[in-house]
Scaffold this active site. Structure first.
Site, PDB file in Angstrom:
ATOM      1  N   ARG A 151      30.254  79.648  81.775  1.00 26.12           N
ATOM      2  CA  ARG A 151      29.767  79.922  80.414  1.00 26.12           C
ATOM      3  C   ARG A 151      28.343  80.480  80.433  1.00 26.12           C
ATOM      4  O   ARG A 151      28.066  81.533  79.873  1.00 26.12           O
ATOM      5  CB  ARG A 151      29.818  78.643  79.579  1.00 26.12           C
ATOM      6  CG  ARG A 151      31.220  78.266  79.147  1.00 26.12           C
ATOM      7  CD  ARG A 151      31.226  76.939  78.448  1.00 26.12           C
ATOM      8  NE  ARG A 151      31.006  75.880  79.409  1.00 26.12           N
ATOM      9  CZ  ARG A 151      31.880  74.916  79.689  1.00 26.12           C
ATOM     10  NH1 ARG A 151      33.022  74.883  79.045  1.00 26.12           N
ATOM     11  NH2 ARG A 151      31.619  73.987  80.573  1.00 26.12           N
ATOM     12  N   ASP A 171      31.606  83.518  92.595  1.00 24.46           N
ATOM     13  CA  ASP A 171      32.297  82.379  91.976  1.00 24.46           C
ATOM     14  C   ASP A 171      33.743  82.429  92.448  1.00 24.46           C
ATOM     15  O   ASP A 171      34.559  83.185  91.915  1.00 24.46           O
ATOM     16  CB  ASP A 171      32.212  82.462  90.443  1.00 24.46           C
ATOM     17  CG  ASP A 171      32.723  81.192  89.757  1.00 24.46           C
ATOM     18  OD1 ASP A 171      33.604  80.527  90.330  1.00 24.46           O
ATOM     19  OD2 ASP A 171      32.223  80.879  88.660  1.00 24.46           O
ATOM     20  N   ALA A 232      20.322  74.672  86.297  1.00 20.59           N
ATOM     21  CA  ALA A 232      21.632  74.000  86.239  1.00 20.59           C
ATOM     22  C   ALA A 232      21.485  72.521  86.600  1.00 20.59           C
ATOM     23  O   ALA A 232      21.416  71.665  85.707  1.00 20.59           O
ATOM     24  CB  ALA A 232      22.611  74.693  87.169  1.00 20.59           C
ATOM     25  N   ARG A 233      21.370  72.215  87.871  1.00 20.86           N
ATOM     26  CA  ARG A 233      21.228  70.822  88.297  1.00 20.86           C
ATOM     27  C   ARG A 233      20.308  70.748  89.518  1.00 20.86           C
ATOM     28  O   ARG A 233      20.382  71.594  90.426  1.00 20.86           O
ATOM     29  CB  ARG A 233      22.601  70.227  88.683  1.00 20.86           C
ATOM     30  CG  ARG A 233      23.409  69.781  87.470  1.00 20.86           C
ATOM     31  CD  ARG A 233      22.736  68.603  86.765  1.00 20.86           C
ATOM     32  NE  ARG A 233      23.395  68.156  85.558  1.00 20.86           N
ATOM     33  CZ  ARG A 233      23.158  68.608  84.322  1.00 20.86           C
ATOM     34  NH1 ARG A 233      22.289  69.589  84.125  1.00 20.86           N
ATOM     35  NH2 ARG A 233      23.776  68.099  83.281  1.00 20.86           N
ATOM     36  N   ASP A 257      14.113  74.160  86.301  1.00 18.26           N
ATOM     37  CA  ASP A 257      14.173  73.262  85.139  1.00 18.26           C
ATOM     38  C   ASP A 257      14.694  71.887  85.513  1.00 18.26           C
ATOM     39  O   ASP A 257      14.595  70.961  84.716  1.00 18.26           O
ATOM     40  CB  ASP A 257      15.109  73.880  84.082  1.00 18.26           C
ATOM     41  CG  ASP A 257      15.133  73.061  82.788  1.00 18.26           C
ATOM     42  OD1 ASP A 257      14.042  72.638  82.339  1.00 18.26           O
ATOM     43  OD2 ASP A 257      16.219  72.843  82.226  1.00 18.26           O
ATOM     44  N   GLU A 262      15.268  62.983  88.734  1.00 16.08           N
ATOM     45  CA  GLU A 262      14.830  62.934  87.331  1.00 16.08           C
ATOM     46  C   GLU A 262      15.029  61.501  86.847  1.00 16.08           C
ATOM     47  O   GLU A 262      16.023  60.875  87.228  1.00 16.08           O
ATOM     48  CB  GLU A 262      15.665  63.884  86.477  1.00 16.08           C
ATOM     49  CG  GLU A 262      15.488  65.337  86.861  1.00 16.08           C
ATOM     50  CD  GLU A 262      16.368  66.285  86.052  1.00 16.08           C
ATOM     51  OE1 GLU A 262      16.877  65.864  84.997  1.00 16.08           O
ATOM     52  OE2 GLU A 262      16.545  67.420  86.484  1.00 16.08           O
ATOM     53  N   HIS A 280      13.604  69.565  82.588  1.00 18.89           N
ATOM     54  CA  HIS A 280      14.984  69.631  82.082  1.00 18.89           C
ATOM     55  C   HIS A 280      14.998  69.974  80.582  1.00 18.89           C
ATOM     56  O   HIS A 280      15.522  69.211  79.757  1.00 18.89           O
ATOM     57  CB  HIS A 280      15.690  68.288  82.327  1.00 18.89           C
ATOM     58  CG  HIS A 280      17.189  68.427  82.440  1.00 18.89           C
ATOM     59  ND1 HIS A 280      17.948  67.720  83.335  1.00 18.89           N
ATOM     60  CD2 HIS A 280      18.074  69.192  81.760  1.00 18.89           C
ATOM     61  CE1 HIS A 280      19.232  68.037  83.193  1.00 18.89           C
ATOM     62  NE2 HIS A 280      19.328  68.929  82.232  1.00 18.89           N
ATOM     63  N   ALA A 283      18.201  72.571  77.301  1.00 20.45           N
ATOM     64  CA  ALA A 283      18.930  72.384  76.038  1.00 20.45           C
ATOM     65  C   ALA A 283      18.017  71.911  74.922  1.00 20.45           C
ATOM     66  O   ALA A 283      18.494  71.571  73.837  1.00 20.45           O
ATOM     67  CB  ALA A 283      20.044  71.361  76.252  1.00 20.45           C
TER      68      ALA A 283
HETATM   69  P1  NAD Z   1      30.796  76.189  83.555  1.00 20.53           P
HETATM   70  O1  NAD Z   1      31.694  75.085  83.973  1.00 20.53           O
HETATM   71  O2  NAD Z   1      31.168  77.014  82.386  1.00 20.53           O
HETATM   72  O3  NAD Z   1      30.572  77.178  84.785  1.00 20.53           O
HETATM   73  C1  NAD Z   1      30.361  76.757  86.076  1.00 20.53           C
HETATM   74  C2  NAD Z   1      30.912  77.810  87.009  1.00 20.53           C
HETATM   75  O4  NAD Z   1      30.563  77.443  88.350  1.00 20.53           O
HETATM   76  C3  NAD Z   1      32.427  77.926  86.961  1.00 20.53           C
HETATM   77  O5  NAD Z   1      32.821  79.250  86.683  1.00 20.53           O
HETATM   78  C4  NAD Z   1      32.848  77.513  88.365  1.00 20.53           C
HETATM   79  O6  NAD Z   1      33.982  78.225  88.815  1.00 20.53           O
HETATM   80  C5  NAD Z   1      31.631  77.842  89.176  1.00 20.53           C
HETATM   81  N1  NAD Z   1      31.575  77.135  90.456  1.00 20.53           N
HETATM   82  C6  NAD Z   1      31.947  75.860  90.726  1.00 20.53           C
HETATM   83  N2  NAD Z   1      31.760  75.600  92.040  1.00 20.53           N
HETATM   84  C7  NAD Z   1      31.266  76.735  92.591  1.00 20.53           C
HETATM   85  C8  NAD Z   1      30.887  77.079  93.908  1.00 20.53           C
HETATM   86  N3  NAD Z   1      30.980  76.220  94.914  1.00 20.53           N
HETATM   87  N4  NAD Z   1      30.430  78.330  94.126  1.00 20.53           N
HETATM   88  C9  NAD Z   1      30.322  79.232  93.107  1.00 20.53           C
HETATM   89  N5  NAD Z   1      30.687  78.946  91.837  1.00 20.53           N
HETATM   90  C10 NAD Z   1      31.145  77.714  91.587  1.00 20.53           C
HETATM   91  O7  NAD Z   1      29.360  75.518  83.361  1.00 20.53           O
HETATM   92  P2  NAD Z   1      28.197  76.019  82.396  1.00 20.53           P
HETATM   93  O8  NAD Z   1      28.442  75.504  81.029  1.00 20.53           O
HETATM   94  O9  NAD Z   1      27.987  77.453  82.581  1.00 20.53           O
HETATM   95  O10 NAD Z   1      26.982  75.181  83.002  1.00 20.53           O
HETATM   96  C11 NAD Z   1      26.427  75.542  84.245  1.00 20.53           C
HETATM   97  C12 NAD Z   1      25.449  74.497  84.728  1.00 20.53           C
HETATM   98  O11 NAD Z   1      24.357  74.392  83.828  1.00 20.53           O
HETATM   99  C13 NAD Z   1      26.002  73.085  84.845  1.00 20.53           C
HETATM  100  O12 NAD Z   1      25.489  72.484  86.004  1.00 20.53           O
HETATM  101  C14 NAD Z   1      25.443  72.372  83.623  1.00 20.53           C
HETATM  102  O13 NAD Z   1      25.375  70.991  83.796  1.00 20.53           O
HETATM  103  C15 NAD Z   1      24.083  73.010  83.561  1.00 20.53           C
HETATM  104  N6  NAD Z   1      23.393  72.921  82.265  1.00 20.53           N
HETATM  105  C16 NAD Z   1      22.048  72.684  82.303  1.00 20.53           C
HETATM  106  C17 NAD Z   1      21.336  72.651  81.127  1.00 20.53           C
HETATM  107  C18 NAD Z   1      19.867  72.358  81.156  1.00 20.53           C
HETATM  108  O14 NAD Z   1      19.373  71.746  80.224  1.00 20.53           O
HETATM  109  N7  NAD Z   1      19.149  72.769  82.157  1.00 20.53           N
HETATM  110  C19 NAD Z   1      21.983  72.860  79.904  1.00 20.53           C
HETATM  111  C20 NAD Z   1      23.341  73.127  79.907  1.00 20.53           C
HETATM  112  C21 NAD Z   1      24.043  73.170  81.109  1.00 20.53           C
HETATM  113  C1  MLT Z   2      23.526  69.545  79.928  1.00 16.56           C
HETATM  114  O1  MLT Z   2      24.212  69.357  80.934  1.00 16.56           O
HETATM  115  O2  MLT Z   2      24.015  69.716  78.810  1.00 16.56           O
HETATM  116  C2  MLT Z   2      22.072  69.644  80.119  1.00 16.56           C
HETATM  117  O3  MLT Z   2      21.675  69.053  81.274  1.00 16.56           O
HETATM  118  C3  MLT Z   2      21.253  69.342  78.940  1.00 16.56           C
HETATM  119  C4  MLT Z   2      21.074  67.926  78.554  1.00 16.56           C
HETATM  120  O4  MLT Z   2      21.663  67.026  79.078  1.00 16.56           O
HETATM  121  O5  MLT Z   2      20.308  67.699  77.617  1.00 16.56           O
END
Ligand code: NAD
Ligand code: MLT
Length: 525
Positions: A151, A171, A232-233, A257, A262, A280, A283
């Site tokens: 996404r 991916d 991401a993480r 981020d 954490e 972090h 969001a």
């Molecule tokens: P998503 O599930 O839509 O997309 C993740 C993608 O990673 C998928 O297409 C999957 O096929 C791919 N993937 C999985 N394992 C893989 C690998 N070994 N190699 C390559 N690709 C791989 O997730 P998203 O909604 O796009 O979220 C992505 C990340 O962002 C997540 O870790 C989520 O927790 C994090 N996130 C962080 C924040 C923040 O506040 N910093 C906010 C929202 C989401």
């Molecule tokens: C999430 O996975 O949605 C992000 O880490 C953001 C949050 O937890 O606030």
């Protein structure tokens, strides 16, 4: 009354929505220590968390009343899923609600780190006007390598093309069409991406495979001076190795981020001037938090009220519209399942669920779970629901088989195999929401299930219906509908009556004592 604990900050709008439920008591406790949380959690039916609270085995052992974990956000790596599933606790999240904010923050970190924005700001703060050492890099014409084109990765691809960047992505778990959709060149290997990208941004979930996915070895494969982002993480880029690659000039800058430890980070990245770090914040926008708060409130309300939940993490992924389509079939499956242990007592060894007609093309996984929920609910003390129905069957040694028949007749058939043989139930569901039971143990019916029913097996001879009617009349039990089915078993007929109330035990005994009656049982739906 359902007690809901909001243990991490969500928007007031979300809390208000939860509080507006007349059967909810909502406590917002953002400062509880772990000890307090474990002490108080037995009183709660649901908990709402973000990424800090660890929902693990220790937590579940205390959370004896818990039915729902609401993750206000996307990643569920702080939630131990198996523990929830085996206890029938539904885990819900809000995967779509903050992705735009997370993507925009990724871009913000990228720009800030490429242009030394934070260091420059610190200099101005110290009243120093000096541009030395602050020269940055343009993004225009550069290649952005996205690891994880989900996404957020997808949103990033679209937005960065407006900067004139070329997009490549790695991916291995998505279809080629998604690369095309986002105009990204597909990298067959991670190495291909590392060797060709000027900028790398990672957007995978945190899994065993992705933790420490990029170590010093991978940084050595990159172009010298590569710019990187992690929104991401924490730990997807090994922090020690990234720090080393920055010190050695392999990585020119990093926008980070998320950190491994954490909320008390001890990362070597913190002290490097080439890094821009945020706590972090991906969001943390008004918009995302309103979206997330409202979305998680809606999900928790639906889950506690036993309604359809679109984003249940430990259930098959179904869109709300898809769930709506199978709603009647779920009721049918559960009703059929409920018949078995109310009419028979042999332990089940195998459940075979056979779909035909339009049902065969539906999301049958959920319908099979509904059947199992119906089968086990009447006989198990512990809670059986869609979440743990398959596990419950497995832990009782019951094999579950699902199959589809190429038959235009709309029918759901369930064969329950025991040591004594096979017991079959079947039924159908119409698009207007009506359900019909068509078969019980070989007896054919066309029966709309009702909350109270009475099933009687009797010798197929005159006078049986009259005797039964007399007994029920004497007990003031009104019969709504009655159907008799013959010829399934030699000389034995089956009657099903819908009645206005449950038939008491002593009345059942009287019925069973009649000559020619071989069984009489209540069926509750
Ligand atoms: P998503 O599930 O839509 O997309 C993740 C993608 O990673 C998928 O297409 C999957 O096929 C791919 N993937 C999985 N394992 C893989 C690998 N070994 N190699 C390559 N690709 C791989 O997730 P998203 O909604 O796009 O979220 C992505 C990340 O962002 C997540 O870790 C989520 O927790 C994090 N996130 C962080 C924040 C923040 O506040 N910093 C906010 C929202 C989401
Ligand atoms: C999430 O996975 O949605 C992000 O880490 C953001 C949050 O937890 O606030």
């Amino acid at each position: 009354m359902y007690k809901v604990l909001v243990a991490e900050r969500i928007s007031d709008k979300g809390v208000d929505m939860l509080r507006a439920q007349p059967d909810f008591q909502v406590d917002v406790q953002l400062d509880w220590t772990r000890e307090q949380l474990l002490r108080e959690i037995p009183a709660y039916d649901a908990i709402v968390v973000r990424s800090v609270t660890k929902i693990n085995e220790e937590f579940y052992e205390h959370a004896t009343n818990l039915k729902v974990v609401g993750r206000a956000g996307n990643g569920v790596d702080n939630i131990q899923m198996e523990g929830a599933t085996k206890r029938g606790i539904i885990v819900v999240n809000t995967p779509e609600s903050n992705i735009i904010s997370a993507c925009e923050h990724t871009i913000g970190l990228l720009l800030a780190s490429c242009r030394n924005t934070v260091r420059a700001h610190k200099m101005i703060e110290s009243r120093t006007w000096n541009r030395d050492g602050l020269k940055g890099m343009e993004l225009y014409g550069k290649t952005l390598g996205i690891i994880g084109l989900g996404r957020i990765g997808g949103l990033l691809s679209t937005r960065m093309q407006a900067f004139g960047m070329k997009i490549i992505a790695y991916d291995p778990y998505i279809a080629d069409s998604r690369f095309k959709k986002y105009n990204a060149r597909k990298c067959e290997t991670l190495e291909d991406l590392l060797r060709n990208a000027d900028v790398i941004s990672i957007h995978t979930p945190k899994t065993d495979e992705t933790m420490n996915m990029i170590t010093y070895k991978e940084w050595q494969q990159c172009k010298k001076g590569v710019r990187v982002v992690n929104c991401a993480r924490g730990g997807l880029y090994n922090e020690q190795d990234l720090a080393r690659a920055i010190r050695e000039g392999i990585v020119a800058s990093a926008g980070i981020d998320v950190l491994v430890d954490e909320p008390n980070p001890i990362s070597p990245l913190i002290d490097l001037p080439q890094c821009v770090l945020t706590p972090h914040l991906g969001a943390d926008t008004y918009e995302a938090q309103d979206n997330v708060g409202l979305a998680i409130a809606e999900e928790v309300i639906a889950a506690l009220h036993g309604e359809m939940v679109a984003n249940a993490v430990n259930l098959p992924a179904l869109q709300a519209s898809e769930l709506e389509k199978v709603k009647v079939q779920l009721t049918l499956g559960e009703d059929l399942g409920k018949l078995y242990y109310q009419l028979a007592h042999e332990a089940i060894e195998k459940v075979e669920v056979i779909y035909s007609g339009a049902m065969a093309d539906m999301e049958t996984d959920m319908i099979t779970r509904a059947v199992l929920k119906g089968v086990f609910e009447p006989v198990l003390k512990e809670r059986v629901n869609y979440v743990n129905a398959l596990l419950t069957a497995g832990s009782r040694g019951v094999e579950v088989v699902e199959s589809k028949e190429n038959d235009t007749r709309e029918l759901l058939r369930v064969n329950l195999y025991t040591k004594a043989g096979k017991f079959t139930v079947a039924g159908t569901a119409a698009s207007d929401g009506t359900i019909r039971i068509k078969d019980i143990d070989g007896y054919q019916f066309d029966l709309e299930p009702a909350p109270f029913m009475l099933a009687v097996n009797n010798a197929d001879k005159p006078g049986m219906i009259g005797r039964l009617g007399t007994v029920l009349g004497a007990e003031n039990i009104n019969i709504g509908n009655m159907q008799v089915s013959r010829n399934a078993k030699e000389g034995i007929a089956m009657m099903i009556m819908t009645v206005d109330s449950v038939v008491e035990g002593h009345t059942l005994e009287t019925i069973r004592s009649f000559e020619g009656i071989t069984n009489a049982a209540n069926i509750r739906m």
